[in-house]
Design a protein around this motif. Structure first.
Motif, PDB file in Angstrom:
ATOM      1  N   TYR A 185       0.832  -1.209   0.000  1.00 65.04           N
ATOM      2  CA  TYR A 185       0.000   0.000   0.000  1.00 65.04           C
ATOM      3  C   TYR A 185       0.861   1.250   0.000  1.00 65.04           C
ATOM      4  CZ  TYR A 185      -4.367  -2.439   0.607  1.00 65.04           C
ATOM      5  OH  TYR A 185      -5.458  -3.223   0.374  1.00 65.04           O
ATOM      6  N   GLU A 227      -7.067 -14.552  -1.060  1.00 62.13           N
ATOM      7  CA  GLU A 227      -6.188 -13.438  -0.696  1.00 62.13           C
ATOM      8  C   GLU A 227      -5.814 -13.522   0.781  1.00 62.13           C
ATOM      9  OE1 GLU A 227      -7.923  -9.627  -1.672  1.00 62.13           O
ATOM     10  OE2 GLU A 227      -5.964  -8.639  -1.478  1.00 62.13           O
ATOM     11  N   TYR A 268      -3.946 -10.845   3.975  1.00 60.35           N
ATOM     12  CA  TYR A 268      -3.346  -9.554   4.318  1.00 60.35           C
ATOM     13  C   TYR A 268      -2.506  -9.727   5.568  1.00 60.35           C
ATOM     14  CZ  TYR A 268      -7.388  -7.579   1.681  1.00 60.35           C
ATOM     15  OH  TYR A 268      -8.345  -7.267   0.757  1.00 60.35           O
TER      16      TYR A 268
HETATM   17  O1  LIG Z   1      -7.103  -1.864  -1.291  1.00 55.13           O
HETATM   18  C1  LIG Z   1      -8.194  -2.425  -1.320  1.00 55.13           C
HETATM   19  O2  LIG Z   1      -9.281  -1.810  -1.446  1.00 55.13           O
HETATM   20  C2  LIG Z   1      -8.251  -3.920  -1.239  1.00 55.13           C
HETATM   21  C3  LIG Z   1      -7.966  -4.542  -2.542  1.00 55.13           C
HETATM   22  O3  LIG Z   1      -8.079  -3.967  -3.597  1.00 55.13           O
HETATM   23  C4  LIG Z   1      -7.512  -5.934  -2.581  1.00 55.13           C
HETATM   24  O4  LIG Z   1      -7.344  -6.526  -1.541  1.00 55.13           O
HETATM   25  O5  LIG Z   1      -7.342  -6.439  -3.689  1.00 55.13           O
END
Ligand SMILES: O=C([O-])CC(=O)C(=O)O
Ligand SMILES: [Mg+2]
Length: 392
Positions: A153, A346, A348
Protein backbone atom coordinates in the motif's frame (compact mmCIF):
# COMPACT_ATOMS: atom_id res chain seq x y z
CA UNK A 1 -34.77 -24.06 14.39
CA UNK A 2 -35.32 -20.70 16.05
CA UNK A 3 -33.39 -17.45 16.16
CA UNK A 4 -32.76 -16.69 19.81
CA UNK A 5 -30.96 -13.38 19.26
CA UNK A 6 -29.21 -11.18 16.71
CA UNK A 7 -26.69 -8.60 17.93
CA UNK A 8 -24.75 -6.21 15.75
CA UNK A 9 -22.26 -3.39 16.06
CA UNK A 10 -19.71 -1.24 14.24
CA UNK A 11 -15.94 -1.46 14.71
CA UNK A 12 -13.15 0.64 13.16
CA UNK A 13 -10.61 -0.83 10.74
CA UNK A 14 -9.05 2.51 10.00
CA UNK A 15 -5.38 2.96 9.12
CA UNK A 16 -3.09 5.39 7.32
CA UNK A 17 -2.73 3.22 4.20
CA UNK A 18 -4.12 4.13 0.77
CA UNK A 19 -4.60 2.46 -2.58
CA UNK A 20 -4.84 4.34 -5.90
CA UNK A 21 -8.51 5.15 -5.27
CA UNK A 22 -9.23 5.53 -1.55
CA UNK A 23 -7.51 5.89 1.80
CA UNK A 24 -8.63 3.86 4.80
CA UNK A 25 -8.59 6.64 7.41
CA UNK A 26 -12.31 6.27 8.16
CA UNK A 27 -12.90 2.60 7.29
CA UNK A 28 -15.35 0.66 9.49
CA UNK A 29 -16.90 -2.81 9.52
CA UNK A 30 -20.20 -4.22 10.73
CA UNK A 31 -20.03 -7.23 13.04
CA UNK A 32 -22.96 -9.52 13.91
CA UNK A 33 -23.64 -12.47 16.20
CA UNK A 34 -26.67 -14.70 15.59
CA UNK A 35 -27.66 -17.31 18.15
CA UNK A 36 -29.76 -20.19 16.85
CA UNK A 37 -31.46 -22.96 18.80
CA UNK A 38 -32.21 -26.16 16.94
CA UNK A 39 -35.18 -27.22 19.13
CA UNK A 40 -33.39 -30.43 20.16
CA UNK A 41 -31.27 -28.90 22.89
CA UNK A 42 -28.42 -27.57 20.76
CA UNK A 43 -27.64 -23.94 20.21
CA UNK A 44 -24.86 -22.18 18.31
CA UNK A 45 -23.75 -18.61 17.81
CA UNK A 46 -22.53 -17.67 14.34
CA UNK A 47 -20.47 -14.56 13.65
CA UNK A 48 -20.17 -12.37 10.60
CA UNK A 49 -18.45 -9.18 9.41
CA UNK A 50 -17.89 -7.35 6.16
CA UNK A 51 -14.48 -7.26 4.56
CA UNK A 52 -12.53 -4.09 3.90
CA UNK A 53 -13.38 -1.56 1.22
CA UNK A 54 -17.05 -1.06 2.06
CA UNK A 55 -18.17 0.60 5.26
CA UNK A 56 -20.28 -0.75 8.14
CA UNK A 57 -24.01 -0.95 7.41
CA UNK A 58 -25.76 -0.35 10.77
CA UNK A 59 -28.76 1.43 9.21
CA UNK A 60 -29.58 -1.25 6.64
CA UNK A 61 -29.08 -3.99 9.22
CA UNK A 62 -31.24 -2.33 11.90
CA UNK A 63 -34.06 -1.15 9.62
CA UNK A 64 -34.50 -4.01 7.19
CA UNK A 65 -32.37 -7.13 7.26
CA UNK A 66 -32.16 -7.97 10.99
CA UNK A 67 -35.94 -7.52 11.57
CA UNK A 68 -36.73 -9.70 8.53
CA UNK A 69 -34.38 -12.40 9.77
CA UNK A 70 -35.79 -12.18 13.29
CA UNK A 71 -39.26 -12.72 11.87
CA UNK A 72 -38.30 -16.11 10.35
CA UNK A 73 -40.05 -18.97 12.10
CA UNK A 74 -39.11 -22.65 12.39
CA UNK A 75 -40.87 -23.49 9.11
CA UNK A 76 -38.54 -21.13 7.24
CA UNK A 77 -35.36 -21.89 9.17
CA UNK A 78 -35.54 -25.69 9.15
CA UNK A 79 -34.52 -27.59 6.01
CA UNK A 80 -36.14 -30.91 5.09
CA UNK A 81 -33.12 -32.78 6.53
CA UNK A 82 -33.35 -30.83 9.82
CA UNK A 83 -30.34 -28.56 9.20
CA UNK A 84 -30.41 -24.74 9.26
CA UNK A 85 -31.87 -23.55 5.95
CA UNK A 86 -29.57 -20.64 5.16
CA UNK A 87 -30.94 -20.22 1.62
CA UNK A 88 -34.52 -19.84 2.92
CA UNK A 89 -33.39 -17.33 5.56
CA UNK A 90 -31.58 -15.43 2.81
CA UNK A 91 -34.75 -15.28 0.67
CA UNK A 92 -36.72 -14.00 3.66
CA UNK A 93 -34.16 -11.21 4.18
CA UNK A 94 -34.44 -10.19 0.52
CA UNK A 95 -38.25 -10.06 0.43
CA UNK A 96 -39.55 -6.75 -0.99
CA UNK A 97 -36.11 -5.79 -2.35
CA UNK A 98 -36.24 -4.86 -6.05
CA UNK A 99 -33.66 -6.30 -8.46
CA UNK A 100 -30.60 -4.39 -9.66
CA UNK A 101 -28.69 -1.52 -8.04
CA UNK A 102 -27.05 -3.68 -5.41
CA UNK A 103 -25.11 -0.90 -3.64
CA UNK A 104 -24.35 -1.46 0.03
CA UNK A 105 -27.36 -3.75 0.55
CA UNK A 106 -25.25 -6.71 -0.55
CA UNK A 107 -22.78 -5.90 2.24
CA UNK A 108 -25.45 -5.92 4.96
CA UNK A 109 -26.90 -9.23 3.74
CA UNK A 110 -23.39 -10.69 3.34
CA UNK A 111 -22.60 -10.05 7.02
CA UNK A 112 -25.73 -11.92 8.14
CA UNK A 113 -25.20 -14.72 5.61
CA UNK A 114 -21.67 -15.29 6.96
CA UNK A 115 -23.03 -15.60 10.52
CA UNK A 116 -25.78 -18.00 9.40
CA UNK A 117 -23.26 -20.33 7.71
CA UNK A 118 -21.01 -20.19 10.78
CA UNK A 119 -24.01 -21.21 12.94
CA UNK A 120 -25.15 -23.87 10.44
CA UNK A 121 -21.74 -25.56 10.43
CA UNK A 122 -21.48 -25.37 14.24
CA UNK A 123 -24.91 -26.97 14.62
CA UNK A 124 -23.70 -29.81 12.39
CA UNK A 125 -20.47 -30.02 14.42
CA UNK A 126 -18.27 -29.52 11.32
CA UNK A 127 -15.93 -26.93 9.89
CA UNK A 128 -17.65 -24.88 7.17
CA UNK A 129 -15.17 -26.17 4.55
CA UNK A 130 -16.19 -29.74 5.42
CA UNK A 131 -19.92 -28.92 5.30
CA UNK A 132 -19.45 -27.38 1.82
CA UNK A 133 -17.37 -30.27 0.50
CA UNK A 134 -19.97 -32.76 1.82
CA UNK A 135 -22.90 -30.85 0.35
CA UNK A 136 -21.53 -29.76 -2.99
CA UNK A 137 -18.47 -31.86 -3.89
CA UNK A 138 -19.28 -35.38 -2.77
CA UNK A 139 -17.12 -34.95 0.34
CA UNK A 140 -13.95 -33.99 -1.52
CA UNK A 141 -12.18 -30.97 0.03
CA UNK A 142 -8.78 -29.58 -0.97
CA UNK A 143 -6.10 -30.35 1.59
CA UNK A 144 -4.80 -26.76 1.54
CA UNK A 145 -5.45 -23.42 -0.19
CA UNK A 146 -3.02 -21.29 -2.17
CA UNK A 147 -2.79 -17.86 -0.54
CA UNK A 148 -0.87 -14.77 -1.58
CA UNK A 149 0.23 -11.81 0.52
CA UNK A 150 -1.58 -8.61 -0.45
CA UNK A 151 -0.01 -5.35 0.64
CA UNK A 152 2.31 -2.86 -0.98
CA UNK A 153 0.00 0.00 0.00
CA UNK A 154 0.85 3.65 -0.23
CA UNK A 155 1.75 5.01 3.17
CA UNK A 156 3.04 8.48 4.10
CA UNK A 157 6.82 8.59 3.59
CA UNK A 158 7.00 5.02 2.26
CA UNK A 159 9.65 4.63 -0.44
CA UNK A 160 10.89 1.74 -2.57
CA UNK A 161 13.17 0.40 0.18
CA UNK A 162 10.28 0.12 2.65
CA UNK A 163 8.18 -1.59 -0.03
CA UNK A 164 10.88 -4.20 -0.63
CA UNK A 165 11.35 -4.71 3.13
CA UNK A 166 7.60 -5.31 3.47
CA UNK A 167 7.64 -7.93 0.71
CA UNK A 168 10.66 -9.58 2.32
CA UNK A 169 8.64 -10.00 5.52
CA UNK A 170 5.87 -11.76 3.55
CA UNK A 171 8.36 -14.20 2.05
CA UNK A 172 9.68 -14.80 5.58
CA UNK A 173 6.14 -15.76 6.66
CA UNK A 174 5.97 -18.50 4.02
CA UNK A 175 4.24 -16.70 1.14
CA UNK A 176 5.67 -17.24 -2.34
CA UNK A 177 3.49 -14.70 -4.20
CA UNK A 178 2.88 -11.06 -3.24
CA UNK A 179 0.70 -8.19 -4.45
CA UNK A 180 1.42 -4.46 -4.49
CA UNK A 181 -0.56 -1.32 -5.31
CA UNK A 182 0.25 0.71 -8.42
CA UNK A 183 -1.27 3.73 -10.16
CA UNK A 184 -1.48 5.79 -6.99
CA UNK A 185 1.01 8.60 -7.53
CA UNK A 186 -1.35 11.56 -6.90
CA UNK A 187 -1.71 14.15 -9.68
CA UNK A 188 1.29 12.78 -11.58
CA UNK A 189 1.24 12.80 -15.40
CA UNK A 190 0.80 9.25 -16.66
CA UNK A 191 4.28 8.85 -18.12
CA UNK A 192 5.95 9.94 -14.85
CA UNK A 193 3.64 7.73 -12.77
CA UNK A 194 4.41 4.80 -15.04
CA UNK A 195 8.17 5.35 -14.78
CA UNK A 196 7.88 5.47 -10.98
CA UNK A 197 5.73 2.31 -10.84
CA UNK A 198 8.04 0.37 -13.17
CA UNK A 199 10.92 1.19 -10.78
CA UNK A 200 8.83 -0.02 -7.79
CA UNK A 201 7.87 -3.21 -9.66
CA UNK A 202 11.45 -3.92 -10.76
CA UNK A 203 12.68 -3.54 -7.18
CA UNK A 204 10.14 -6.09 -5.90
CA UNK A 205 10.76 -8.44 -8.83
CA UNK A 206 14.47 -8.47 -8.00
CA UNK A 207 13.54 -9.84 -4.57
CA UNK A 208 11.41 -12.50 -6.28
CA UNK A 209 14.23 -13.77 -8.51
CA UNK A 210 12.74 -11.80 -11.42
CA UNK A 211 9.90 -14.32 -11.56
CA UNK A 212 6.86 -12.28 -12.66
CA UNK A 213 4.47 -15.11 -11.77
CA UNK A 214 5.19 -14.32 -8.10
CA UNK A 215 3.96 -10.71 -8.29
CA UNK A 216 0.47 -9.26 -8.85
CA UNK A 217 -0.24 -5.52 -9.16
CA UNK A 218 -3.49 -3.74 -8.22
CA UNK A 219 -4.82 -0.45 -9.65
CA UNK A 220 -8.10 -0.43 -7.68
CA UNK A 221 -10.10 0.74 -10.68
CA UNK A 222 -8.29 4.04 -11.08
CA UNK A 223 -7.40 3.99 -14.80
CA UNK A 224 -9.31 4.86 -17.95
CA UNK A 225 -8.57 3.00 -21.17
CA UNK A 226 -5.61 5.18 -22.17
CA UNK A 227 -3.69 4.68 -18.91
CA UNK A 228 -4.67 1.00 -18.71
CA UNK A 229 -3.24 0.37 -22.18
CA UNK A 230 -0.07 2.40 -21.52
CA UNK A 231 0.54 0.48 -18.28
CA UNK A 232 -0.40 -2.78 -19.99
CA UNK A 233 2.24 -2.28 -22.68
CA UNK A 234 4.88 -1.57 -20.02
CA UNK A 235 3.82 -4.47 -17.76
CA UNK A 236 3.44 -7.14 -20.44
CA UNK A 237 7.18 -8.07 -20.60
CA UNK A 238 7.21 -8.77 -16.83
CA UNK A 239 4.63 -11.59 -17.29
CA UNK A 240 3.09 -10.76 -13.90
CA UNK A 241 0.77 -13.10 -12.00
CA UNK A 242 -2.03 -10.65 -12.74
CA UNK A 243 -2.88 -7.01 -13.49
CA UNK A 244 -5.78 -6.24 -11.14
CA UNK A 245 -8.74 -3.85 -11.47
CA UNK A 246 -7.07 -1.70 -14.12
CA UNK A 247 -10.46 -0.14 -14.97
CA UNK A 248 -13.74 0.79 -13.39
CA UNK A 249 -15.27 -2.53 -12.27
CA UNK A 250 -18.55 -1.91 -14.11
CA UNK A 251 -17.02 -0.82 -17.44
CA UNK A 252 -17.18 -4.19 -19.18
CA UNK A 253 -16.65 -3.12 -22.80
CA UNK A 254 -13.44 -1.32 -21.89
CA UNK A 255 -12.16 -4.48 -20.19
CA UNK A 256 -12.81 -6.32 -23.44
CA UNK A 257 -10.71 -3.80 -25.34
CA UNK A 258 -7.87 -4.04 -22.82
CA UNK A 259 -7.99 -7.85 -22.99
CA UNK A 260 -7.43 -7.66 -26.76
CA UNK A 261 -4.17 -5.82 -26.14
CA UNK A 262 -2.85 -7.29 -22.88
CA UNK A 263 -2.05 -10.98 -23.14
CA UNK A 264 -1.03 -11.98 -19.56
CA UNK A 265 -3.68 -12.53 -16.86
CA UNK A 266 -6.09 -9.79 -15.78
CA UNK A 267 -7.98 -9.94 -12.48
CA UNK A 268 -11.13 -8.15 -11.34
CA UNK A 269 -14.46 -8.62 -9.59
CA UNK A 270 -13.94 -7.48 -5.99
CA UNK A 271 -16.42 -4.63 -6.59
CA UNK A 272 -19.11 -6.70 -8.32
CA UNK A 273 -21.75 -7.60 -5.79
CA UNK A 274 -24.22 -10.01 -7.34
CA UNK A 275 -24.35 -13.03 -9.64
CA UNK A 276 -25.97 -10.83 -12.28
CA UNK A 277 -23.15 -8.27 -12.17
CA UNK A 278 -20.64 -11.12 -12.35
CA UNK A 279 -22.52 -12.53 -15.32
CA UNK A 280 -22.34 -9.21 -17.15
CA UNK A 281 -18.58 -9.22 -16.63
CA UNK A 282 -18.35 -12.75 -18.03
CA UNK A 283 -20.66 -11.94 -20.96
CA UNK A 284 -19.25 -8.56 -21.92
CA UNK A 285 -15.83 -8.09 -20.28
CA UNK A 286 -13.79 -10.11 -22.79
CA UNK A 287 -12.09 -12.05 -20.00
CA UNK A 288 -10.37 -15.32 -20.86
CA UNK A 289 -11.32 -18.49 -18.95
CA UNK A 290 -7.89 -20.04 -19.51
CA UNK A 291 -5.98 -17.35 -17.58
CA UNK A 292 -7.95 -14.51 -15.98
CA UNK A 293 -8.79 -14.35 -12.28
CA UNK A 294 -12.19 -13.57 -10.69
CA UNK A 295 -12.15 -11.92 -7.28
CA UNK A 296 -15.81 -11.73 -6.20
CA UNK A 297 -15.82 -11.45 -2.39
CA UNK A 298 -18.67 -13.42 -0.79
CA UNK A 299 -18.59 -11.19 2.31
CA UNK A 300 -19.38 -8.09 0.23
CA UNK A 301 -21.73 -9.63 -2.30
CA UNK A 302 -24.75 -11.10 -0.46
CA UNK A 303 -22.78 -13.95 1.08
CA UNK A 304 -22.36 -17.59 0.17
CA UNK A 305 -25.95 -18.19 -0.92
CA UNK A 306 -25.32 -15.75 -3.79
CA UNK A 307 -21.73 -16.96 -4.33
CA UNK A 308 -23.06 -20.46 -5.01
CA UNK A 309 -25.25 -18.94 -7.75
CA UNK A 310 -22.20 -17.16 -9.14
CA UNK A 311 -20.21 -20.42 -9.26
CA UNK A 312 -23.10 -22.13 -11.06
CA UNK A 313 -23.26 -19.27 -13.58
CA UNK A 314 -19.50 -19.55 -14.16
CA UNK A 315 -19.79 -23.26 -14.82
CA UNK A 316 -22.57 -22.63 -17.37
CA UNK A 317 -20.25 -20.19 -19.12
CA UNK A 318 -17.31 -22.61 -19.22
CA UNK A 319 -15.35 -21.12 -16.34
CA UNK A 320 -13.74 -23.33 -13.70
CA UNK A 321 -14.12 -22.46 -10.00
CA UNK A 322 -10.31 -22.64 -9.96
CA UNK A 323 -10.25 -19.25 -11.72
CA UNK A 324 -11.78 -17.70 -8.56
CA UNK A 325 -9.49 -16.19 -5.93
CA UNK A 326 -11.74 -14.10 -3.66
CA UNK A 327 -10.84 -10.66 -2.39
CA UNK A 328 -10.94 -9.91 1.33
CA UNK A 329 -8.36 -12.12 3.04
CA UNK A 330 -10.86 -13.55 5.53
CA UNK A 331 -11.56 -17.01 6.95
CA UNK A 332 -15.02 -17.19 5.35
CA UNK A 333 -13.62 -17.12 1.81
CA UNK A 334 -10.77 -19.41 2.88
CA UNK A 335 -13.29 -22.05 4.00
CA UNK A 336 -15.12 -21.63 0.69
CA UNK A 337 -11.86 -21.96 -1.27
CA UNK A 338 -10.97 -25.27 0.38
CA UNK A 339 -14.50 -26.67 0.52
CA UNK A 340 -15.56 -25.76 -3.02
CA UNK A 341 -12.21 -26.03 -4.80
CA UNK A 342 -11.45 -22.42 -5.73
CA UNK A 343 -8.08 -21.27 -7.03
CA UNK A 344 -7.04 -19.86 -3.66
CA UNK A 345 -7.60 -16.86 -1.42
CA UNK A 346 -6.19 -13.44 -0.70
CA UNK A 347 -4.30 -12.81 2.55
CA UNK A 348 -3.35 -9.55 4.32
CA UNK A 349 -0.46 -10.36 6.66
CA UNK A 350 -0.04 -6.74 7.80
CA UNK A 351 -3.25 -4.83 7.04
CA UNK A 352 -6.96 -4.91 7.95
CA UNK A 353 -6.50 -6.64 11.29
CA UNK A 354 -8.33 -8.21 12.99
CA UNK A 355 -10.62 -9.15 10.07
CA UNK A 356 -7.86 -9.96 7.61
CA UNK A 357 -5.92 -13.11 8.41
CA UNK A 358 -6.54 -16.69 9.38
CA UNK A 359 -6.52 -18.87 12.49
CA UNK A 360 -3.63 -18.00 14.79
CA UNK A 361 -1.75 -21.29 14.61
CA UNK A 362 -2.08 -22.05 10.90
CA UNK A 363 1.24 -21.26 9.23
CA UNK A 364 1.65 -20.58 5.54
CA UNK A 365 4.03 -23.14 4.04
CA UNK A 366 5.24 -22.73 0.45
CA UNK A 367 2.37 -20.32 -0.19
CA UNK A 368 -0.30 -22.72 1.04
CA UNK A 369 -2.36 -22.96 4.21
CA UNK A 370 -4.17 -25.91 5.78
CA UNK A 371 -7.52 -25.54 7.51
CA UNK A 372 -7.95 -26.28 11.20
CA UNK A 373 -10.57 -28.87 12.11
CA UNK A 374 -12.85 -26.56 14.12
CA UNK A 375 -16.65 -26.31 13.99
CA UNK A 376 -17.93 -23.37 11.94
CA UNK A 377 -15.74 -20.84 10.17
CA UNK A 378 -13.09 -20.97 12.89
CA UNK A 379 -13.15 -17.40 14.22
CA UNK A 380 -12.66 -18.63 17.79
CA UNK A 381 -9.14 -19.75 16.81
CA UNK A 382 -8.10 -16.32 15.52
CA UNK A 383 -7.08 -14.57 18.72
CA UNK A 384 -7.26 -10.90 17.65
CA UNK A 385 -10.61 -11.34 15.89
CA UNK A 386 -12.11 -13.40 18.68
CA UNK A 387 -11.22 -10.62 21.14
CA UNK A 388 -13.59 -8.34 19.15
CA UNK A 389 -16.36 -10.85 18.35
CA UNK A 390 -16.72 -12.35 21.80
CA UNK A 391 -17.86 -8.98 23.17
CA UNK A 392 -20.90 -8.89 20.90
O1 LIG B 1 -7.10 -1.86 -1.29
C1 LIG B 1 -8.19 -2.42 -1.32
O2 LIG B 1 -9.28 -1.81 -1.45
C2 LIG B 1 -8.25 -3.92 -1.24
C3 LIG B 1 -7.97 -4.54 -2.54
O3 LIG B 1 -8.08 -3.97 -3.60
C4 LIG B 1 -7.51 -5.93 -2.58
O4 LIG B 1 -7.34 -6.53 -1.54
O5 LIG B 1 -7.34 -6.44 -3.69
MG1 LIG C 1 -7.91 -5.31 -5.30
Amino acid sequence: MRIASIRHGVVPISSAIANAYIDFSKMTASVVAITIEDGAGRSATGYGFNSNGRYAQPGLLAERFVPRLEACDAAVLTAADGTLNVAAAWSAMMRNEKPGGHGDRSVAVGVLDMALWDAAAKLEGKPLWRLLADRFRGGEADDAAWVYAAGGYYYPGKGVDALVEEMKRYLGLGYTTVKMKIGGAPGTPIKDALREDVARIEAVLKLLGNDGSRLAVDVNGRFGLHAALAYGAALQPFALRWYEEPLDPLDYATHATLAEHYAPPLATGENLFSMLDARNLIRHGGLRPDRDVLQFDPALSYGLVEYLRTLEMLEQHGWSARRCVPHGGHQFALNIAVGLGLGGNESYPEVFAPFGGFATNTPVVDGRIRMPDLPGIGFEAKNDLWAVLKDL
